[in-house]
Design a protein around this motif. Structure first.
Motif, PDB file in Angstrom:
ATOM      1  N   MET A   1       0.843  -1.158   0.000  1.00 15.95           N
ATOM      2  CA  MET A   1       0.000   0.000   0.000  1.00 15.95           C
ATOM      3  C   MET A   1       0.898   1.232   0.000  1.00 15.95           C
ATOM      4  N   PHE A   2       0.576   2.162  -0.882  1.00 13.78           N
ATOM      5  CA  PHE A   2       1.406   3.347  -1.043  1.00 13.78           C
ATOM      6  C   PHE A   2       0.787   4.515  -0.287  1.00 13.78           C
ATOM      7  N   LEU A   3       1.523   5.142   0.621  1.00 19.00           N
ATOM      8  CA  LEU A   3       1.062   6.313   1.352  1.00 19.00           C
ATOM      9  C   LEU A   3       1.891   7.496   0.912  1.00 19.00           C
ATOM     10  N   PRO A   4       1.238   8.586   0.496  1.00 20.58           N
ATOM     11  CA  PRO A   4       2.014   9.749   0.067  1.00 20.58           C
ATOM     12  C   PRO A   4       2.664  10.420   1.279  1.00 20.58           C
ATOM     13  N   LYS A   5       3.769  11.042   1.021  1.00 16.33           N
ATOM     14  CA  LYS A   5       4.481  11.738   2.084  1.00 16.33           C
ATOM     15  C   LYS A   5       3.997  13.191   2.120  1.00 16.33           C
ATOM     16  N   TYR A   6       3.589  13.615   3.317  1.00 16.24           N
ATOM     17  CA  TYR A   6       3.106  14.975   3.495  1.00 16.24           C
ATOM     18  C   TYR A   6       4.182  15.804   4.193  1.00 16.24           C
ATOM     19  N   PRO A   7       4.243  17.087   3.888  1.00 15.86           N
ATOM     20  CA  PRO A   7       5.152  17.942   4.655  1.00 15.86           C
ATOM     21  C   PRO A   7       4.609  18.116   6.073  1.00 15.86           C
ATOM     22  N   ASP A   8       5.330  18.820   6.903  1.00 13.27           N
ATOM     23  CA  ASP A   8       4.901  19.011   8.288  1.00 13.27           C
ATOM     24  C   ASP A   8       3.548  19.708   8.368  1.00 13.27           C
ATOM     25  N   ASN A   9       3.262  20.620   7.469  1.00 16.84           N
ATOM     26  CA  ASN A   9       1.991  21.322   7.457  1.00 16.84           C
ATOM     27  C   ASN A   9       1.252  20.955   6.168  1.00 16.84           C
ATOM     28  N   PRO A  10       0.178  20.142   6.266  1.00 18.80           N
ATOM     29  CA  PRO A  10      -0.504  19.718   5.033  1.00 18.80           C
ATOM     30  C   PRO A  10      -1.390  20.798   4.422  1.00 18.80           C
ATOM     31  N   THR A  11      -1.595  21.912   5.121  1.00 20.99           N
ATOM     32  CA  THR A  11      -2.445  22.972   4.585  1.00 20.99           C
ATOM     33  C   THR A  11      -1.666  23.774   3.550  1.00 20.99           C
ATOM     34  N   PRO A  12      -2.203  23.909   2.347  1.00 17.97           N
ATOM     35  CA  PRO A  12      -1.472  24.679   1.334  1.00 17.97           C
ATOM     36  C   PRO A  12      -1.507  26.169   1.672  1.00 17.97           C
ATOM     37  N   PRO A  13      -0.549  26.927   1.192  1.00 21.91           N
ATOM     38  CA  PRO A  13      -0.553  28.370   1.457  1.00 21.91           C
ATOM     39  C   PRO A  13      -1.744  29.017   0.758  1.00 21.91           C
ATOM     40  N   PRO A  14      -2.269  30.129   1.287  1.00 19.86           N
ATOM     41  CA  PRO A  14      -3.427  30.772   0.663  1.00 19.86           C
ATOM     42  C   PRO A  14      -3.066  31.305  -0.716  1.00 19.86           C
ATOM     43  N   THR A  15      -4.028  31.189  -1.617  1.00 14.84           N
ATOM     44  CA  THR A  15      -3.782  31.659  -2.982  1.00 14.84           C
ATOM     45  C   THR A  15      -4.226  33.102  -3.154  1.00 14.84           C
ATOM     46  N   HIS A  16      -5.084  33.581  -2.269  1.00 15.88           N
ATOM     47  CA  HIS A  16      -5.571  34.950  -2.382  1.00 15.88           C
ATOM     48  C   HIS A  16      -5.366  35.644  -1.046  1.00 15.88           C
ATOM     49  N   THR A  17      -4.739  36.785  -1.079  1.00 15.32           N
ATOM     50  CA  THR A  17      -4.562  37.554   0.141  1.00 15.32           C
ATOM     51  C   THR A  17      -5.332  38.855   0.020  1.00 15.32           C
ATOM     52  N   HIS A  18      -5.878  39.303   1.126  1.00 13.76           N
ATOM     53  CA  HIS A  18      -6.666  40.523   1.150  1.00 13.76           C
ATOM     54  C   HIS A  18      -5.736  41.702   1.406  1.00 13.76           C
ATOM     55  N   THR A  19      -5.814  42.684   0.544  1.00 15.15           N
ATOM     56  CA  THR A  19      -5.012  43.888   0.753  1.00 15.15           C
ATOM     57  C   THR A  19      -5.931  44.989   1.269  1.00 15.15           C
ATOM     58  N   PRO A  20      -5.731  45.456   2.492  1.00 17.56           N
ATOM     59  CA  PRO A  20      -6.620  46.484   3.040  1.00 17.56           C
ATOM     60  C   PRO A  20      -6.418  47.815   2.345  1.00 17.56           C
TER      61      PRO A  20
END
Length: 83
Positions: A1-20
């Protein structure tokens, strides 16, 4: 069974940032319509409340009366069937 390797933080960086923005727009002032309450309006509301309360009390008294009558009738019929 193949398990993918995840980095320490599995949450991807945000693609959209709010500029005030540098200045905030003024809040919108909404004027409410003027409501005038006179003595007649208060009297009508009070009378309506009294009438609705009286109707509710009448329904409650009727329900209790029917329940008592049903218990009494049941008792009379039970005694009648025993004879």
């Amino acid at each position: 069974m193949f398990l993918p390797k995840y980095p320490d933080n599995p949450t991807p960086p945000p693609t959209h940032t709010h500029t005030p923005t540098t200045t905030n727009p003024a809040p919108v002032q909404r004027a409410l319509p003027a409501v005038s309450i006179d003595k007649n309006t208060i009297a009508v509301v009070l009378v309506g409340g009294v009438v609705l309360t009286a109707l509710l009390a009448a329904v409650a008294v009727t329900a209790i009366s029917v329940a008592v009558a049903a218990v009494a009738l049941r008792s009379l019929l039970r005694d009648h069937n025993r004879r």
